[in-house]
Scaffold this motif. Sequence first.
Motif, PDB file in Angstrom:
ATOM      1  N   GLY A  90       0.796  -1.224   0.000  1.00 53.78           N
ATOM      2  CA  GLY A  90       0.000   0.000   0.000  1.00 53.78           C
ATOM      3  C   GLY A  90       0.823   1.265   0.000  1.00 53.78           C
ATOM      4  O   GLY A  90       1.740   1.429  -0.789  1.00 53.78           O
ATOM      5  N   ASP A  91       0.502   2.166   0.937  1.00 53.84           N
ATOM      6  CA  ASP A  91       1.179   3.466   1.004  1.00 53.84           C
ATOM      7  C   ASP A  91       2.274   3.475   2.074  1.00 53.84           C
ATOM      8  O   ASP A  91       2.549   4.482   2.695  1.00 53.84           O
ATOM      9  CB  ASP A  91       0.173   4.589   1.254  1.00 53.84           C
ATOM     10  CG  ASP A  91      -0.437   4.533   2.647  1.00 53.84           C
ATOM     11  OD1 ASP A  91      -0.390   3.443   3.272  1.00 53.84           O
ATOM     12  OD2 ASP A  91      -0.939   5.560   3.115  1.00 53.84           O
ATOM     13  N   ARG A  92       2.913   2.331   2.253  1.00 56.05           N
ATOM     14  CA  ARG A  92       3.956   2.224   3.268  1.00 56.05           C
ATOM     15  C   ARG A  92       5.344   2.366   2.649  1.00 56.05           C
ATOM     16  O   ARG A  92       5.545   2.125   1.467  1.00 56.05           O
ATOM     17  CB  ARG A  92       3.838   0.918   4.022  1.00 56.05           C
ATOM     18  CG  ARG A  92       2.572   0.912   4.873  1.00 56.05           C
ATOM     19  CD  ARG A  92       2.543  -0.214   5.847  1.00 56.05           C
ATOM     20  NE  ARG A  92       1.546  -0.158   6.873  1.00 56.05           N
ATOM     21  CZ  ARG A  92       0.272   0.119   6.760  1.00 56.05           C
ATOM     22  NH1 ARG A  92      -0.233   0.456   5.618  1.00 56.05           N
ATOM     23  NH2 ARG A  92      -0.536   0.088   7.789  1.00 56.05           N
ATOM     24  N   VAL A  93       6.293   2.761   3.508  1.00 58.99           N
ATOM     25  CA  VAL A  93       7.673   2.986   3.090  1.00 58.99           C
ATOM     26  C   VAL A  93       8.584   2.267   4.079  1.00 58.99           C
ATOM     27  O   VAL A  93       8.330   2.271   5.281  1.00 58.99           O
ATOM     28  CB  VAL A  93       7.989   4.505   3.107  1.00 58.99           C
ATOM     29  CG1 VAL A  93       9.428   4.770   2.726  1.00 58.99           C
ATOM     30  CG2 VAL A  93       7.048   5.268   2.187  1.00 58.99           C
ATOM     31  N   VAL A  94       9.645   1.638   3.576  1.00 60.16           N
ATOM     32  CA  VAL A  94      10.652   1.024   4.441  1.00 60.16           C
ATOM     33  C   VAL A  94      11.840   1.971   4.488  1.00 60.16           C
ATOM     34  O   VAL A  94      12.340   2.397   3.446  1.00 60.16           O
ATOM     35  CB  VAL A  94      11.108  -0.351   3.905  1.00 60.16           C
ATOM     36  CG1 VAL A  94      12.197  -0.935   4.798  1.00 60.16           C
ATOM     37  CG2 VAL A  94       9.936  -1.310   3.809  1.00 60.16           C
ATOM     38  N   ILE A  95      12.280   2.313   5.713  1.00 63.99           N
ATOM     39  CA  ILE A  95      13.411   3.221   5.871  1.00 63.99           C
ATOM     40  C   ILE A  95      14.472   2.583   6.755  1.00 63.99           C
ATOM     41  O   ILE A  95      14.196   1.673   7.538  1.00 63.99           O
ATOM     42  CB  ILE A  95      12.989   4.575   6.482  1.00 63.99           C
ATOM     43  CG1 ILE A  95      12.325   4.379   7.846  1.00 63.99           C
ATOM     44  CG2 ILE A  95      12.085   5.341   5.543  1.00 63.99           C
ATOM     45  CD1 ILE A  95      12.055   5.663   8.597  1.00 63.99           C
ATOM     46  N   VAL A 100      15.399   6.033   2.501  1.00 65.49           N
ATOM     47  CA  VAL A 100      14.302   5.203   1.996  1.00 65.49           C
ATOM     48  C   VAL A 100      14.895   3.975   1.309  1.00 65.49           C
ATOM     49  O   VAL A 100      15.749   4.086   0.431  1.00 65.49           O
ATOM     50  CB  VAL A 100      13.414   5.990   1.007  1.00 65.49           C
ATOM     51  CG1 VAL A 100      12.338   5.089   0.420  1.00 65.49           C
ATOM     52  CG2 VAL A 100      12.796   7.190   1.690  1.00 65.49           C
ATOM     53  N   VAL A 101      14.442   2.798   1.729  1.00 66.82           N
ATOM     54  CA  VAL A 101      14.926   1.532   1.179  1.00 66.82           C
ATOM     55  C   VAL A 101      13.952   0.974   0.149  1.00 66.82           C
ATOM     56  O   VAL A 101      14.352   0.411  -0.869  1.00 66.82           O
ATOM     57  CB  VAL A 101      15.159   0.506   2.315  1.00 66.82           C
ATOM     58  CG1 VAL A 101      15.579  -0.834   1.766  1.00 66.82           C
ATOM     59  CG2 VAL A 101      16.187   1.038   3.297  1.00 66.82           C
ATOM     60  N   ILE A 108       8.550  10.991  -3.287  1.00 65.34           N
ATOM     61  CA  ILE A 108       9.526  10.180  -2.555  1.00 65.34           C
ATOM     62  C   ILE A 108       9.947   8.980  -3.392  1.00 65.34           C
ATOM     63  O   ILE A 108       9.132   8.404  -4.109  1.00 65.34           O
ATOM     64  CB  ILE A 108       8.938   9.730  -1.201  1.00 65.34           C
ATOM     65  CG1 ILE A 108      10.015   9.120  -0.335  1.00 65.34           C
ATOM     66  CG2 ILE A 108       7.780   8.808  -1.378  1.00 65.34           C
ATOM     67  CD1 ILE A 108       9.611   9.016   1.110  1.00 65.34           C
ATOM     68  N   LYS A 109      11.224   8.644  -3.298  1.00 67.74           N
ATOM     69  CA  LYS A 109      11.744   7.497  -4.044  1.00 67.74           C
ATOM     70  C   LYS A 109      12.855   6.836  -3.237  1.00 67.74           C
ATOM     71  O   LYS A 109      13.335   7.386  -2.247  1.00 67.74           O
ATOM     72  CB  LYS A 109      12.224   7.920  -5.417  1.00 67.74           C
ATOM     73  CG  LYS A 109      13.294   8.975  -5.434  1.00 67.74           C
ATOM     74  CD  LYS A 109      13.547   9.457  -6.847  1.00 67.74           C
ATOM     75  CE  LYS A 109      14.542  10.582  -6.898  1.00 67.74           C
ATOM     76  NZ  LYS A 109      14.183  11.778  -6.163  1.00 67.74           N
ATOM     77  N   VAL A 110      13.263   5.662  -3.658  1.00 66.85           N
ATOM     78  CA  VAL A 110      14.322   4.921  -2.985  1.00 66.85           C
ATOM     79  C   VAL A 110      15.604   5.753  -2.986  1.00 66.85           C
ATOM     80  O   VAL A 110      15.901   6.460  -3.947  1.00 66.85           O
ATOM     81  CB  VAL A 110      14.542   3.559  -3.680  1.00 66.85           C
ATOM     82  CG1 VAL A 110      15.732   2.824  -3.086  1.00 66.85           C
ATOM     83  CG2 VAL A 110      13.282   2.710  -3.582  1.00 66.85           C
ATOM     84  N   ASN A 111      16.341   5.682  -1.895  1.00 63.76           N
ATOM     85  CA  ASN A 111      17.610   6.391  -1.637  1.00 63.76           C
ATOM     86  C   ASN A 111      17.420   7.849  -1.203  1.00 63.76           C
ATOM     87  O   ASN A 111      18.417   8.512  -0.939  1.00 63.76           O
ATOM     88  CB  ASN A 111      18.573   6.320  -2.820  1.00 63.76           C
ATOM     89  CG  ASN A 111      19.031   4.912  -3.086  1.00 63.76           C
ATOM     90  OD1 ASN A 111      19.182   4.113  -2.170  1.00 63.76           O
ATOM     91  ND2 ASN A 111      19.241   4.584  -4.343  1.00 63.76           N
ATOM     92  N   ASP A 112      16.192   8.346  -1.131  1.00 64.11           N
ATOM     93  CA  ASP A 112      15.968   9.696  -0.599  1.00 64.11           C
ATOM     94  C   ASP A 112      16.278   9.691   0.894  1.00 64.11           C
ATOM     95  O   ASP A 112      16.024   8.710   1.593  1.00 64.11           O
ATOM     96  CB  ASP A 112      14.508  10.126  -0.774  1.00 64.11           C
ATOM     97  CG  ASP A 112      14.213  10.682  -2.144  1.00 64.11           C
ATOM     98  OD1 ASP A 112      15.155  10.892  -2.925  1.00 64.11           O
ATOM     99  OD2 ASP A 112      13.020  10.906  -2.424  1.00 64.11           O
ATOM    100  N   LYS A 113      16.798  10.801   1.387  1.00 63.49           N
ATOM    101  CA  LYS A 113      16.972  10.990   2.827  1.00 63.49           C
ATOM    102  C   LYS A 113      15.743  11.751   3.306  1.00 63.49           C
ATOM    103  O   LYS A 113      15.347  12.744   2.703  1.00 63.49           O
ATOM    104  CB  LYS A 113      18.234  11.788   3.107  1.00 63.49           C
ATOM    105  CG  LYS A 113      19.496  11.056   2.724  1.00 63.49           C
ATOM    106  CD  LYS A 113      20.480  11.073   3.857  1.00 63.49           C
ATOM    107  CE  LYS A 113      21.822  10.471   3.520  1.00 63.49           C
ATOM    108  NZ  LYS A 113      21.839   9.189   2.966  1.00 63.49           N
ATOM    109  N   VAL A 114      15.128  11.245   4.372  1.00 69.49           N
ATOM    110  CA  VAL A 114      13.881  11.825   4.852  1.00 69.49           C
ATOM    111  C   VAL A 114      13.921  12.065   6.365  1.00 69.49           C
ATOM    112  O   VAL A 114      14.728  11.472   7.070  1.00 69.49           O
ATOM    113  CB  VAL A 114      12.674  10.911   4.526  1.00 69.49           C
ATOM    114  CG1 VAL A 114      12.482  10.772   3.036  1.00 69.49           C
ATOM    115  CG2 VAL A 114      12.817   9.544   5.177  1.00 69.49           C
ATOM    116  N   ALA A 118       9.460  15.317   5.720  1.00 76.54           N
ATOM    117  CA  ALA A 118      10.211  16.090   4.724  1.00 76.54           C
ATOM    118  C   ALA A 118      11.245  15.207   4.029  1.00 76.54           C
ATOM    119  O   ALA A 118      11.703  14.218   4.593  1.00 76.54           O
ATOM    120  CB  ALA A 118      10.918  17.265   5.390  1.00 76.54           C
ATOM    121  N   VAL A 119      11.596  15.603   2.819  1.00 74.76           N
ATOM    122  CA  VAL A 119      12.695  14.981   2.093  1.00 74.76           C
ATOM    123  C   VAL A 119      13.867  15.957   2.173  1.00 74.76           C
ATOM    124  O   VAL A 119      13.703  17.154   1.901  1.00 74.76           O
ATOM    125  CB  VAL A 119      12.313  14.711   0.615  1.00 74.76           C
ATOM    126  CG1 VAL A 119      13.510  14.185  -0.158  1.00 74.76           C
ATOM    127  CG2 VAL A 119      11.145  13.744   0.530  1.00 74.76           C
TER     128      VAL A 119
END
Length: 94
Positions: free
Chosen positions: A7-12, A40-41, A57-63, A90-91
């Motif tokens: 869904g709308d989840r992110v792994v960090i 972001v992984v 937001i995308k992979v490798n972004d620092k948040v 924030a990114v």
Amino acid sequence: MNLKPLGDRVVIKKVEVEEKTKSGIVLPSTAKEQPQMAEVVAVGDEIANDEKKKDQIKVNDKVIFSKYAGTEIKVDGVEYTILKLNDILAVVEE
């Protein structure tokens, strides 16, 4: 092992920052607050397939994320946090 959020989840993965006091004493990570900055992984399909969200937001972004957000897990000895996109504040752009 790969993690694929739903869904709308992110792994960090939290970014560990070594911190020194003004006098030069190095503070170990156990002596300070948990970092609120992470890399972001992986992102869920709902984010990747949404035209508006995929540019945010995308992979490798620092948040920077909410202090008590998400669920912490350990996979292959590495600690990750899974959280909702709304918990990312924030990114960080360099």
